[in-house]
Design a protein around this motif. Structure first.
Motif, PDB file in Angstrom:
ATOM      1  N   LEU A 110      20.977  32.070   9.065  1.00 12.73           N
ATOM      2  CA  LEU A 110      21.615  32.362  10.341  1.00 12.73           C
ATOM      3  C   LEU A 110      22.497  33.601  10.191  1.00 12.73           C
ATOM      4  O   LEU A 110      23.210  33.738   9.188  1.00 12.73           O
ATOM      5  N   PRO A 111      22.453  34.507  11.175  1.00 10.07           N
ATOM      6  CA  PRO A 111      23.411  35.619  11.154  1.00 10.07           C
ATOM      7  C   PRO A 111      24.841  35.077  11.081  1.00 10.07           C
ATOM      8  O   PRO A 111      25.117  33.960  11.544  1.00 10.07           O
ATOM      9  N   ALA A 112      25.732  35.843  10.507  1.00 11.64           N
ATOM     10  CA  ALA A 112      27.100  35.365  10.260  1.00 11.64           C
ATOM     11  C   ALA A 112      27.752  34.824  11.527  1.00 11.64           C
ATOM     12  O   ALA A 112      28.406  33.774  11.507  1.00 11.64           O
ATOM     13  N   GLY A 113      27.569  35.522  12.643  1.00 15.70           N
ATOM     14  CA  GLY A 113      28.185  35.078  13.888  1.00 15.70           C
ATOM     15  C   GLY A 113      27.640  33.742  14.362  1.00 15.70           C
ATOM     16  O   GLY A 113      28.396  32.881  14.837  1.00 15.70           O
ATOM     17  N   GLU A 114      26.336  33.539  14.237  1.00 16.74           N
ATOM     18  CA  GLU A 114      25.727  32.284  14.662  1.00 16.74           C
ATOM     19  C   GLU A 114      26.174  31.123  13.776  1.00 16.74           C
ATOM     20  O   GLU A 114      26.435  30.014  14.260  1.00 16.74           O
ATOM     21  N   HIS A 115      26.264  31.382  12.486  1.00 15.27           N
ATOM     22  CA  HIS A 115      26.680  30.330  11.568  1.00 15.27           C
ATOM     23  C   HIS A 115      28.138  29.942  11.826  1.00 15.27           C
ATOM     24  O   HIS A 115      28.490  28.753  11.812  1.00 15.27           O
ATOM     25  N   HIS A 116      28.978  30.913  12.082  1.00 12.50           N
ATOM     26  CA  HIS A 116      30.381  30.621  12.385  1.00 12.50           C
ATOM     27  C   HIS A 116      30.487  29.851  13.697  1.00 12.50           C
ATOM     28  O   HIS A 116      31.265  28.891  13.811  1.00 12.50           O
TER      29      HIS A 116
END
Length: 225
Positions: A110-116
């Motif tokens: 997952l891209p960092a933003g999606e994972h966060h």
């Protein structure tokens, strides 16, 4: 007449063991003693990497978090999950170690933003009863699936971000306590979400139980018999 046999190189052996470990993590039903098989593969990998003590150190870290009992990781899941434990739950704990070692081969990240964003909203989202389909609809396909795609079986979905230092997020799904080989039909139409787990808190505090998960948790008095 003599013949010479060539042997695999260290790099080839290392790559082979990583492939075998990733297969074992995803397909726990292949092994009758799944956690023993995972430990063996990891012991071999650590021998090749000249760090044979690393798994024992990890087990001590698990013990400090309450995740390691006299029966290994499985013992803790027996206390938290209905009908004992499933091998895919145990696999998820070993997968965290494999991820930190650089051995895990997820299907995607997952891209960092999606994972966060996933971590930020999963706690309130899990306050309602959810199913396998609900998890996929909300968060998309997992980075790694522990178990099969059949609704006959319980399973765990793991989500990883691009940052290796961020925690993996696990969705523990359950579909009855009767082994599929003993029953022609699953207990439920599809697996239901019992708990979400992530983070380095004490192990029992790392779980977010859904209402269904709370209802189906083993009774404390039954554990003490």
């Amino acid at each position: 007449m003599s013949s010479t046999r060539s042997l695999a190189s260290v790099d080839e052996i290392h790559a082979y063991l990583i492939d075998q470990l990733n297969s074992a993590l995803r397909r726990p039903g292949m092994f009758s003693q799944h956690d023993a098989a995972l430990r063996m593969l990891m012991d071999h990998l650590l021998f090749v990497e000249c760090q044979p003590e690393a798994l024992a150190e990890e087990q001590r870290a698990w013990a400090s978090r309450g995740a390691w009992t006299s029966t290994g990781v499985a013992g803790l899941f027996q206390e938290l999950m209905p009908g004992g434990y499933d091998q895919h739950c145990v696999a998820s704990v070993y997968a965290e170690f494999a991820h930190r070692r650089g051995w895990l081969r997820p299907d995607h990240l997952l891209p960092a933003g999606e994972h966060h964003a996933l971590r930020a909203r999963v706690r309130p989202w899990a306050q309602a009863d959810r199913s396998w389909a609900d998890v996929i609809s909300e968060f998309g396909p997992p980075s790694i699936l522990f178990g099969g795609t059949s609704p006959l079986y319980s399973k765990t979905l793991g989500y990883l971000g691009e940052d290796p230092d961020e925690p993996m997020v696990f969705f523990h799904l359950w579909n009855g306590s009767t082994p599929a080989l003993e029953s022609a039909w699953p207990e439920l139409e599809e697996p239901v979400l019992l708990a979400v787990r992530f983070g380095d808190a004490p192990f029992d505090e790392a779980f977010i139980f859904t209402p269904e998960g709370q209802r189906r948790r083993p009774e404390l008095d039954s554990l003490c018999r």
